[in-house]
Design a protein around this motif. Structure first.
Motif, short mmCIF file in Angstrom:
data_model
loop_
_atom_site.label_atom_id
_atom_site.label_comp_id
_atom_site.label_asym_id
_atom_site.label_seq_id
_atom_site.Cartn_x
_atom_site.Cartn_y
_atom_site.Cartn_z
N GLY A 75 0.79 -1.22 0.00
CA GLY A 75 0.00 0.00 0.00
C GLY A 75 0.83 1.27 0.00
N ARG A 76 2.15 1.14 0.01
CA ARG A 76 3.00 2.33 0.03
C ARG A 76 2.93 3.08 -1.30
NH1 ARG A 76 7.96 4.13 2.55
NH2 ARG A 76 8.95 5.63 1.15
N VAL A 77 2.95 2.36 -2.41
CA VAL A 77 2.83 2.94 -3.75
C VAL A 77 1.43 2.63 -4.29
CG1 VAL A 77 3.64 2.82 -6.14
CG2 VAL A 77 5.29 2.84 -4.27
N PRO A 78 0.65 3.65 -4.66
CA PRO A 78 -0.71 3.41 -5.16
C PRO A 78 -0.69 2.54 -6.42
CG PRO A 78 -0.37 5.74 -4.67
CD PRO A 78 0.98 5.09 -4.59
N TRP A 79 -1.62 1.62 -6.52
CA TRP A 79 -1.68 0.74 -7.68
C TRP A 79 -1.82 1.54 -8.97
CZ3 TRP A 79 -0.51 -4.25 -7.56
CH2 TRP A 79 -0.57 -4.93 -6.35
N GLU A 80 -2.60 2.61 -8.92
CA GLU A 80 -2.89 3.36 -10.15
C GLU A 80 -1.72 4.23 -10.61
OE1 GLU A 80 -4.57 5.66 -6.60
OE2 GLU A 80 -4.48 3.57 -7.28
N ALA A 81 -0.64 4.32 -9.82
CA ALA A 81 0.50 5.16 -10.21
C ALA A 81 1.40 4.48 -11.23
CB ALA A 81 1.32 5.54 -8.98
N ILE A 82 1.32 3.15 -11.31
CA ILE A 82 2.19 2.38 -12.20
C ILE A 82 1.33 1.70 -13.27
CG2 ILE A 82 3.94 0.58 -12.37
CD1 ILE A 82 4.83 2.91 -10.67
N ARG A 83 1.77 1.80 -14.52
CA ARG A 83 1.05 1.18 -15.62
C ARG A 83 1.66 -0.20 -15.91
NH1 ARG A 83 2.12 4.76 -18.99
NH2 ARG A 83 3.66 3.66 -20.25
N ASP A 84 0.83 -1.23 -15.92
CA ASP A 84 1.29 -2.59 -16.21
C ASP A 84 1.02 -2.91 -17.67
OD1 ASP A 84 2.14 -3.33 -13.56
OD2 ASP A 84 0.03 -3.37 -13.00
N ASP A 85 2.05 -2.77 -18.49
CA ASP A 85 1.86 -2.88 -19.94
C ASP A 85 1.75 -4.32 -20.43
OD1 ASP A 85 1.96 -0.10 -20.26
OD2 ASP A 85 4.15 -0.16 -20.20
N THR A 86 2.04 -5.29 -19.56
CA THR A 86 1.96 -6.69 -19.99
C THR A 86 0.53 -7.21 -19.94
OG1 THR A 86 2.42 -7.43 -17.73
CG2 THR A 86 4.30 -7.17 -19.22
N GLN A 87 -0.37 -6.48 -19.32
CA GLN A 87 -1.75 -6.94 -19.17
C GLN A 87 -2.58 -6.54 -20.38
OE1 GLN A 87 -4.17 -5.09 -16.08
NE2 GLN A 87 -4.97 -7.10 -15.54
N THR A 88 -3.35 -7.48 -20.91
CA THR A 88 -4.28 -7.21 -22.00
C THR A 88 -5.69 -7.25 -21.45
OG1 THR A 88 -2.78 -8.19 -23.63
CG2 THR A 88 -5.10 -7.95 -24.26
N ALA A 89 -6.39 -6.15 -21.57
CA ALA A 89 -7.74 -6.06 -21.00
C ALA A 89 -8.78 -6.08 -22.11
CB ALA A 89 -7.89 -4.78 -20.18
N VAL A 90 -9.86 -6.79 -21.86
CA VAL A 90 -11.00 -6.81 -22.77
C VAL A 90 -12.22 -6.39 -21.96
CG1 VAL A 90 -12.44 -8.20 -24.28
CG2 VAL A 90 -9.97 -8.67 -24.14
N ASP A 91 -12.83 -5.28 -22.34
CA ASP A 91 -13.97 -4.76 -21.59
C ASP A 91 -15.17 -5.68 -21.72
OD1 ASP A 91 -12.55 -2.56 -20.77
OD2 ASP A 91 -13.22 -1.30 -22.44
N ALA A 92 -15.94 -5.76 -20.65
CA ALA A 92 -17.18 -6.51 -20.69
C ALA A 92 -18.20 -5.75 -21.54
CB ALA A 92 -17.72 -6.69 -19.26
N PRO A 93 -19.19 -6.46 -22.11
CA PRO A 93 -20.22 -5.77 -22.90
C PRO A 93 -20.92 -4.69 -22.06
CG PRO A 93 -20.38 -8.15 -23.17
CD PRO A 93 -19.38 -7.91 -22.07
N LEU A 94 -21.29 -3.61 -22.71
CA LEU A 94 -21.94 -2.50 -22.02
C LEU A 94 -23.30 -2.96 -21.49
CD1 LEU A 94 -21.83 0.54 -21.32
CD2 LEU A 94 -22.96 0.96 -23.52
N SER A 95 -23.58 -2.64 -20.24
CA SER A 95 -24.86 -2.99 -19.64
C SER A 95 -25.28 -1.89 -18.68
CB SER A 95 -24.78 -4.33 -18.90
OG SER A 95 -23.80 -4.27 -17.86
N PHE A 96 -26.54 -1.92 -18.25
CA PHE A 96 -27.08 -0.87 -17.40
C PHE A 96 -27.86 -1.50 -16.24
CE2 PHE A 96 -26.71 0.73 -21.70
CZ PHE A 96 -25.98 1.91 -21.52
N ALA A 97 -27.92 -0.76 -15.13
CA ALA A 97 -28.67 -1.23 -13.97
C ALA A 97 -30.18 -1.10 -14.19
CB ALA A 97 -28.26 -0.45 -12.72
N GLY A 98 -30.56 -0.27 -15.14
CA GLY A 98 -31.97 -0.06 -15.44
C GLY A 98 -32.13 1.16 -16.32
N PRO A 99 -33.36 1.52 -16.68
CA PRO A 99 -33.59 2.68 -17.57
C PRO A 99 -33.00 3.98 -17.05
CG PRO A 99 -35.58 1.35 -17.38
CD PRO A 99 -34.62 0.80 -16.38
#
Length: 288
Positions: A75-99
């Protein structure tokens, strides 16, 4: 034998004196470049080398990665401060909680309305970089001007070269590719191979493309002699890695390269039209 390396969160980790020395320097670097976060581990290391904190050796790079990894687990260094370029992300399909959630998303989309910010400019620009890890930072720079960013690493991306030529043909005017790569034999040959192939494909499609190599050699960066085993021609006497550029300097030289190809008056008129149209979209949305 079981793997004894740390797993998961390590909230009770206490770094040793040498580790703490390096982490204090890491804290300083992350604070210095807070406007450009996240940075990659390689970029962080190059800054530490320039600051005299670590040596430019693979051993010190691996040591820094280990220290920073444990600092993130603790927790000393915030996770979001470092970019992990080896990770490939695929977003989940867009969805909504309701109208209600859907209409909130529509309203947010209206607020984000944008026009083509390259419209009317002398040339359509693209940002290319040799290292995929630099793409996220270049995307942050290019988005202000509506400029797409691509990774041109490797010599075998034939489909990518052909696609670049097709984009140029569809654009209907000259395309200028601003390329950021390493100053070494591999970087020079990569740039030449990309430029020659894309230009040839573009000419066959009736399009005009020019390539411009963005310089990385004038900023007192760490250097190394060319590899003795690399017999390819090279215009320099020492090699420099593009990722050695501090994030703020990287942003500055890319902005400068972009602005050299753009008409600021056209850009300002485009932004004014964009705001007028954005407001019209909002008003029509609330009327429906």
């Amino acid at each position: 034998m079981p793997d004894k390396r740390p797993r998961g969160a390590q909230p009770h980790w206490r770094p040793k004196r040498e580790t703490l020395r390096v982490l204090v320097a890491v804290d300083t670097v992350l604070a210095r470049y807070r406007e450009q976060l996240p940075v990659s581990l390689r970029q962080l290391w190059y800054v530490l080398v320039s600051d005299g904190v670590m040596a430019k050796t693979e051993r010190d790079y691996k040591r820094m990665c280990e220290y920073v990894g444990m600092a993130r687990r603790s927790g000393r260094v915030p996770w979001e401060a470092i970019r992990d370029d080896t990770q490939t992300a695929v977003d989940a399909p867009l969805s909504f909680a309701g109208p209600t959630d859907f209409w909130a998303g529509v309203a947010e989309a209206a607020d984000d309305y944008r026009v083509d910010r390259q419209a009317g400019q002398p040339a359509r620009l693209e940002l290319w970089c040799e290292t995929a890890g630099m793409v996220p930072q270049l995307v942050e720079i290019g988005v202000e001007f509506g400029i797409a960013c691509f990774s041109g690493g490797g010599f075998d991306g034939l489909a990518g070269k052909h696609d670049a030529a097709l984009r140029a043909a569809e654009g209907g005017r000259k395309t200028a590719v601003l390329h950021l790569g390493d100053h070494d034999p591999s970087g020079e040959h990569l740039f030449n191979a990309l430029a020659e192939d894309v230009i040839a494909f573009a000419q066959a499609a009736g399009a005009e493309v020019e390539f411009e190599r963005v310089a990385v050699t004038a900023y007192n960066l760490p250097t190394a002699p060319p590899k003795a085993t690399d017999r390819r021609s090279f215009s320099g006497t020492a090699t420099t890695q593009a990722e050695a550029l501090p994030p703020d300097i990287l942003a500055a030289i890319v902005y400068q390269a972009i602005e050299a190809h753009r008409d600021q008056a056209v850009h300002q008129r485009t932004l004014e039209r964009e705001e007028i149209e954005r407001q019209a979209v909002r008003e029509r949305l609330w009327q429906s």
